[in-house]
Design a protein around this motif. Sequence first.
Motif, PDB file in Angstrom:
ATOM      1  N   ARG A 178      -0.337  31.860  24.181  1.00 43.90           N
ATOM      2  CA  ARG A 178      -0.911  30.664  23.552  1.00 43.90           C
ATOM      3  C   ARG A 178      -1.763  31.026  22.342  1.00 43.90           C
ATOM      4  N   ALA A 179      -2.555  32.083  22.466  1.00 42.66           N
ATOM      5  CA  ALA A 179      -3.445  32.478  21.374  1.00 42.66           C
ATOM      6  C   ALA A 179      -2.675  32.858  20.113  1.00 42.66           C
ATOM      7  N   LEU A 180      -1.458  33.362  20.290  1.00 34.65           N
ATOM      8  CA  LEU A 180      -0.642  33.755  19.140  1.00 34.65           C
ATOM      9  C   LEU A 180       0.435  32.729  18.796  1.00 34.65           C
ATOM     10  N   ASN A 181       0.388  31.566  19.428  1.00 33.73           N
ATOM     11  CA  ASN A 181       1.352  30.487  19.151  1.00 33.73           C
ATOM     12  C   ASN A 181       2.796  30.918  19.343  1.00 33.73           C
ATOM     13  N   VAL A 182       3.056  31.678  20.388  1.00 32.50           N
ATOM     14  CA  VAL A 182       4.419  32.095  20.691  1.00 32.50           C
ATOM     15  C   VAL A 182       5.096  30.953  21.440  1.00 32.50           C
ATOM     16  N   SER A 183       6.189  30.453  20.886  1.00 36.70           N
ATOM     17  CA  SER A 183       6.924  29.353  21.511  1.00 36.70           C
ATOM     18  C   SER A 183       8.184  29.836  22.213  1.00 36.70           C
ATOM     19  N   PHE A 184       8.864  30.793  21.595  1.00 31.92           N
ATOM     20  CA  PHE A 184      10.136  31.280  22.115  1.00 31.92           C
ATOM     21  C   PHE A 184      10.100  32.801  22.218  1.00 31.92           C
ATOM     22  N   THR A 185      10.885  33.318  23.154  1.00 29.61           N
ATOM     23  CA  THR A 185      11.028  34.763  23.253  1.00 29.61           C
ATOM     24  C   THR A 185      12.459  35.132  22.896  1.00 29.61           C
ATOM     25  N   PRO A 186      12.692  36.308  22.375  1.00 27.64           N
ATOM     26  CA  PRO A 186      11.667  37.281  22.028  1.00 27.64           C
ATOM     27  C   PRO A 186      10.904  36.862  20.777  1.00 27.64           C
ATOM     28  N   HIS A 187       9.641  37.208  20.770  1.00 29.98           N
ATOM     29  CA  HIS A 187       8.798  37.023  19.594  1.00 29.98           C
ATOM     30  C   HIS A 187       8.085  38.347  19.389  1.00 29.98           C
ATOM     31  N   THR A 188       8.227  38.881  18.196  1.00 25.93           N
ATOM     32  CA  THR A 188       7.735  40.223  17.919  1.00 25.93           C
ATOM     33  C   THR A 188       6.758  40.203  16.750  1.00 25.93           C
ATOM     34  N   PHE A 189       5.675  40.938  16.921  1.00 28.84           N
ATOM     35  CA  PHE A 189       4.653  41.092  15.884  1.00 28.84           C
ATOM     36  C   PHE A 189       4.509  42.569  15.569  1.00 28.84           C
ATOM     37  N   ILE A 190       4.031  42.852  14.368  1.00 24.62           N
ATOM     38  CA  ILE A 190       3.538  44.188  14.060  1.00 24.62           C
ATOM     39  C   ILE A 190       2.050  44.034  13.786  1.00 24.62           C
ATOM     40  N   ILE A 191       1.275  44.837  14.494  1.00 22.37           N
ATOM     41  CA  ILE A 191      -0.176  44.834  14.378  1.00 22.37           C
ATOM     42  C   ILE A 191      -0.570  46.148  13.698  1.00 22.37           C
ATOM     43  N   ASP A 192      -1.417  46.079  12.670  1.00 18.01           N
ATOM     44  CA  ASP A 192      -1.822  47.325  12.018  1.00 18.01           C
ATOM     45  C   ASP A 192      -2.887  48.042  12.858  1.00 18.01           C
ATOM     46  N   GLY A 193      -3.318  49.191  12.402  1.00 20.24           N
ATOM     47  CA  GLY A 193      -4.247  50.017  13.166  1.00 20.24           C
ATOM     48  C   GLY A 193      -5.613  49.408  13.384  1.00 20.24           C
ATOM     49  N   GLU A 194      -5.946  48.359  12.618  1.00 26.77           N
ATOM     50  CA  GLU A 194      -7.239  47.683  12.771  1.00 26.77           C
ATOM     51  C   GLU A 194      -7.122  46.377  13.565  1.00 26.77           C
ATOM     52  N   GLY A 195      -5.906  46.032  13.986  1.00 25.85           N
ATOM     53  CA  GLY A 195      -5.719  44.824  14.789  1.00 25.85           C
ATOM     54  C   GLY A 195      -5.270  43.606  14.014  1.00 25.85           C
ATOM     55  N   LYS A 196      -4.952  43.760  12.729  1.00 26.61           N
ATOM     56  CA  LYS A 196      -4.474  42.631  11.929  1.00 26.61           C
ATOM     57  C   LYS A 196      -2.973  42.463  12.116  1.00 26.61           C
ATOM     58  N   ILE A 197      -2.561  41.221  12.239  1.00 25.17           N
ATOM     59  CA  ILE A 197      -1.141  40.910  12.349  1.00 25.17           C
ATOM     60  C   ILE A 197      -0.551  40.926  10.944  1.00 25.17           C
ATOM     61  N   VAL A 198       0.437  41.798  10.742  1.00 23.04           N
ATOM     62  CA  VAL A 198       1.020  41.948   9.411  1.00 23.04           C
ATOM     63  C   VAL A 198       2.471  41.480   9.343  1.00 23.04           C
ATOM     64  N   TYR A 199       3.050  41.163  10.499  1.00 23.02           N
ATOM     65  CA  TYR A 199       4.446  40.742  10.522  1.00 23.02           C
ATOM     66  C   TYR A 199       4.703  39.973  11.807  1.00 23.02           C
ATOM     67  N   SER A 200       5.575  38.984  11.719  1.00 21.05           N
ATOM     68  CA  SER A 200       5.960  38.195  12.886  1.00 21.05           C
ATOM     69  C   SER A 200       7.411  37.787  12.752  1.00 21.05           C
ATOM     70  N   HIS A 201       8.132  37.846  13.882  1.00 18.94           N
ATOM     71  CA  HIS A 201       9.537  37.455  13.865  1.00 18.94           C
ATOM     72  C   HIS A 201       9.907  36.898  15.232  1.00 18.94           C
ATOM     73  N   SER A 202      10.688  35.851  15.242  1.00 16.10           N
ATOM     74  CA  SER A 202      11.145  35.247  16.495  1.00 16.10           C
ATOM     75  C   SER A 202      12.659  35.384  16.583  1.00 16.10           C
ATOM     76  N   GLY A 203      13.149  35.701  17.771  1.00 15.06           N
ATOM     77  CA  GLY A 203      14.581  35.853  17.983  1.00 15.06           C
ATOM     78  C   GLY A 203      15.017  37.295  17.836  1.00 15.06           C
ATOM     79  N   TYR A 204      16.266  37.552  18.184  1.00 12.66           N
ATOM     80  CA  TYR A 204      16.805  38.906  18.063  1.00 12.66           C
ATOM     81  C   TYR A 204      18.318  38.864  17.907  1.00 12.66           C
ATOM     82  N   VAL A 205      18.794  39.638  16.963  1.00  8.30           N
ATOM     83  CA  VAL A 205      20.219  39.939  16.847  1.00  8.30           C
ATOM     84  C   VAL A 205      20.322  41.454  16.732  1.00  8.30           C
TER      85      VAL A 205
END
Length: 161
Positions: free
Chosen positions: A117-144
């Motif tokens: 809920r905190a990251l507003n994930v609605s569907f899985t898979p949902h993937t984020f990249i978090i940098d070394g300081e904890g900032k979200i730098v990338y987000s993607h939903s779905g997979y092929v």
Amino acid sequence: MKKIYFVLFCLFCGLNLAAQTLPKVTVEDMEGNQIETDSLINGKPFILSFWGVTCKPCLTELNALNEVMDEWREEVDFNIVAVSIDDNRFTSRARSMAQGFEWQFTCIFDKNQDLKRALNVSFTPHTFIIDGEGKIVYSHSGYVPGSETELFDKLKELQNK
């Protein structure tokens, strides 16, 4: 006028992720211990992937990441964290699946779906990249199949900054 629509689109789609950080939420580790998500931040970037036991694309993505992880680590120092969003009824099954697949990365369990809920994930898979300081730098939903290479490209970009 186009600029206003673009800003609204970015806000609606969650593209303002650069300012967002990994929220501090309590989850469980593989042993059932409660941990805070901020303990995952250790100076290294990491892939944070939400999955569920009934989500076949999720399992395919995580298995693909498990296969390429060692090879990628030759170029980029990073971690992977798989977040099960399964509730109490399926948590033991999720733990068994993670062990059965022999994933070589961190698995956590968001049984109350607070992190989801905190990251507003609605569907899985949902993937984020978090940098070394904890900032979200990338987000993607779905997979092929093959889309995991985009994650690798983003990790390399992070390393080169």
